[in-house]
Write an enzyme that holds these catalytic residues in place. Sequence first.
Site, PDB file in Angstrom:
ATOM      1  N   LYS A  39       0.838  -1.196   0.000  1.00 34.04           N
ATOM      2  CA  LYS A  39       0.000   0.000   0.000  1.00 34.04           C
ATOM      3  C   LYS A  39       0.881   1.259   0.000  1.00 34.04           C
ATOM      4  CE  LYS A  39      -3.553   2.437   2.512  1.00 34.04           C
ATOM      5  NZ  LYS A  39      -4.574   2.492   3.528  1.00 34.04           N
TER       6      LYS A  39
ATOM      7  N   GLU B 117      10.526  -4.604   4.535  1.00 34.11           N
ATOM      8  CA  GLU B 117      10.620  -6.012   4.151  1.00 34.11           C
ATOM      9  C   GLU B 117      10.285  -6.180   2.665  1.00 34.11           C
ATOM     10  OE1 GLU B 117       8.993  -4.755   6.664  1.00 34.11           O
ATOM     11  OE2 GLU B 117       9.212  -5.949   8.497  1.00 34.11           O
TER      12      GLU B 117
ATOM     13  N   GLY C 216      -4.934  -1.452   4.853  1.00 29.13           N
ATOM     14  CA  GLY C 216      -4.134  -2.607   4.437  1.00 29.13           C
ATOM     15  C   GLY C 216      -4.797  -3.938   4.751  1.00 29.13           C
ATOM     16  N   ARG C 217      -5.298  -4.086   5.985  1.00 29.88           N
ATOM     17  CA  ARG C 217      -5.873  -5.387   6.377  1.00 29.88           C
ATOM     18  C   ARG C 217      -7.299  -5.571   5.848  1.00 29.88           C
ATOM     19  NH1 ARG C 217      -4.656  -2.042  10.262  1.00 29.88           N
ATOM     20  NH2 ARG C 217      -6.265  -1.053  11.529  1.00 29.88           N
TER      21      ARG C 217
ATOM     22  N   GLU D 151      -4.844  -5.968  14.844  1.00 34.29           N
ATOM     23  CA  GLU D 151      -4.294  -4.689  14.374  1.00 34.29           C
ATOM     24  C   GLU D 151      -5.373  -3.606  14.388  1.00 34.29           C
ATOM     25  OE1 GLU D 151      -1.620  -3.078  10.651  1.00 34.29           O
ATOM     26  OE2 GLU D 151      -1.507  -5.120  11.082  1.00 34.29           O
TER      27      GLU D 151
ATOM     28  N   HIS E  90      -4.710 -32.503  18.358  1.00 35.29           N
ATOM     29  CA  HIS E  90      -3.610 -33.381  18.787  1.00 35.29           C
ATOM     30  C   HIS E  90      -2.435 -32.577  19.322  1.00 35.29           C
ATOM     31  CE1 HIS E  90      -5.570 -36.969  17.179  1.00 35.29           C
ATOM     32  NE2 HIS E  90      -6.082 -36.109  16.319  1.00 35.29           N
TER      33      HIS E  90
ATOM     34  N   LYS F 273       9.361  -0.399  14.156  1.00 38.04           N
ATOM     35  CA  LYS F 273       9.976  -0.123  12.844  1.00 38.04           C
ATOM     36  C   LYS F 273      11.053   0.939  12.984  1.00 38.04           C
ATOM     37  CE  LYS F 273       5.851  -0.900   9.987  1.00 38.04           C
ATOM     38  NZ  LYS F 273       4.884  -0.270   9.120  1.00 38.04           N
TER      39      LYS F 273
END
Length: 553
Positions: free
Chosen positions: A202, A208, A263-264, A350, A381, A509
Site C-alpha cells: 500500500k 521487508e 491494508g488489512r 491490528e 492433537h 519499525k
Amino acid sequence: MKEYKAFQLLQQHYLDTHKTTLVELFHQNPERGTQFSLQHKELFFDFSKNKITDKTLELLIDLASQSNLLDNIEAMFSGQKINNTESKAVLHTALRSYEQKIMLDGHNVCDDIQYVLNKMKAFSERLHNGEHKGYSGKHIADIVNIGIGGSDLGPVLACTALKPYCNSGLKVHFISSIDGYQIKDTLSGLNPETTLFIIASKTFTTQETITNANTARKWFLDYAKDTRYIKHHFVAVSTNADAVAAFGIDPNNMFEFWDFVGGRYSMFSAIGLSIILYIGFDNFKQMLDGANEMDKHYRDTTNLRQNIPVVLALIGIWYNNFYGYTTNIISPYNTRLTKFPSYVQQLEMESNGKSVDKDGKSLEYKTCPVIWGDSAINGQHAYYQLLHQGTSINPMDIIVSLSDKFSNKEHNDILIANAIAQAEAFMCGRSVTAAKKELLNLGCNEANSGFLSKHKSFTGNRPSNMLMLPEISPYYLGMLIALYEHKTFTQGVIWGVNSFDQMGVELGKQLAKNIYNDITSNDINNDDITGDELLKHDSSTNNLIKRYLKRNT
Ligand code: F6P
C-alpha cells in the site's frame, strides 16, 4: 463503553447469571439449539453453546445501540471519514458494491474501483491467453507476490482456500518475510523467463517488501541483463505511484488502490491481483459477490438480534469485558482454511488492539482479546488438551464446510464428526462420577478408578460458536471474510476505538532502523564496540547488538 447504562446492567447480569452452566441453560430451554442460531443464504451460525440467555442478548444489543452502532455502520458505508486519526474514509465495502455512486471528496469512487477491476481483468486475460509473455517470448508460469501483512495474508488465504478453483495453470508463491531464506528458497525453483512478480505494498515503503523486491529485481536482471525487460516481469499494487515509478516499474503496470482502503481490509482491491491471476477473474468476482452479500446483511439488518456479525461481536464482548476471558480461538476444520486464523489475527488485533479511545482518552476496560488458532484437527492433537482441561477458558469459533466436492466423503464425515463432537465435549465435559463409572466398567479397581477419574474428568462449560459454510467456494469465502470484518468494526465501535489506524506497529519499525544503522555503521569497530555509538541503548539491547556484531564482522 463504561458510561453506557447497558454496561452497568450487564455487569450486574453477569453476577446474577455466571454460575449457570451451559448444560443447565440447555435444560432450561431445550429449544436453544434452534433459537440461538441464525442463517444468511447458506451460511449457518449456531451460537447456542454460549453463556447467554435472551436477556443477555437484549442487554448486549442495548450496549450496541447506546454506542450508536447503526449510525456508525451507515457512516462507514457512506464514506464518512471515520478513521479520525488519519482523516480517512473507510470504504473497503465499496470494492464489492453494486452501487454506481459513492462520493468521497466530490469524487465518485465507484468509477475508480471499476476502472482498476477492468484493468486487472484485462491483464489476467492477457496473461492467461499468452498475449502477455515473458521477455524471451515464453508464457508466464509462476506468479510471485511480494508483500507483507495486509498485502500478503488475504491473497495467501484465498489462494490456499481456493486452490481447487485454480483454472489458470499458474503457480503462485508468496514472499513476505525479510529473512533471506524465504526468497532464496522460492526463487531457486523458478525460471526468470517465466516468472511474474507482483510487488504489493500500500505504502511502497515497507522495508521487508522493498528489500525483497530489490532482491527479486537483481535476481531477474542478473539473468536477463537488460532493464527494458523489467516491464514484462514486474507489476506493482500500491497507492503510491511515485514510489512505484522510482522503483522502476512502468506506471502502466501499476494497479492502484486508495487511502480509503486499509491494508488489512484490502484483499478485495488490487491487492487481490495474485488471486485473480490464480483462480481467474470470474471466481474473484464471486468472492466480491459473497462479501457484498454479507455487507448488505450487515447494513440492512437493523434488528440487531438477527445480524450475524453483530451477534458474533457481542458474544466476544460478553466474554472479553464481563467474563474476563483473554483469547478467542479460530478453529477451521478444513485444511483449505488453515490460513484463516492468521488472517483474522491481523484483522482484529491490528484493528482493535488499542488502549485509547478515538479521542485519545485512556480506556479503563479491555479491548481486543488475543486471536489465535490453526488447522483445528491438528490442534486437537496439540493444544486442545489445555482447552479441555486447562485452567483458562478460551472461547472458540469452529468453522466447517458441510460439503467439499474436492475432498472425499469419508474424510469429510470424520472431519465434521470431530468438529461437532469437540463443541459438545467443550460444553458438556465429563464429571468425576461419570469418569469413575466408565473406569469401573472397564474393569479398573475401586482405588485406581477413584484416582484416575480426577484426571479423566472435564469441567466442560467451555463455550464455542459454530459457523457452517455449505462449501469453501469463492462466494462463501468472500462472505466469511466480510463477516469477520464487520465483527471487528462492531467491536471497535462499542469499545470506542479507531479500528483503522495501526500506530502501534511504528515504534518497532523506527527502532529497527536505528539498530540497523548501528549494525551496519562503519564507525563501529569490532574491537571497540563498547564505544559511544551504542550508549544510547540500554545494557540488554547493547549486549544483543554486540553479540550479533561479534559473530558477523
Ligand atoms: O506494519 C503494519 C502494516 O502497515 C500493515 O497494516 C500492513 O498491512 C502491512 O504493514 C504492509 O504495509 P504495506 O502494504 O504498506 O507494505
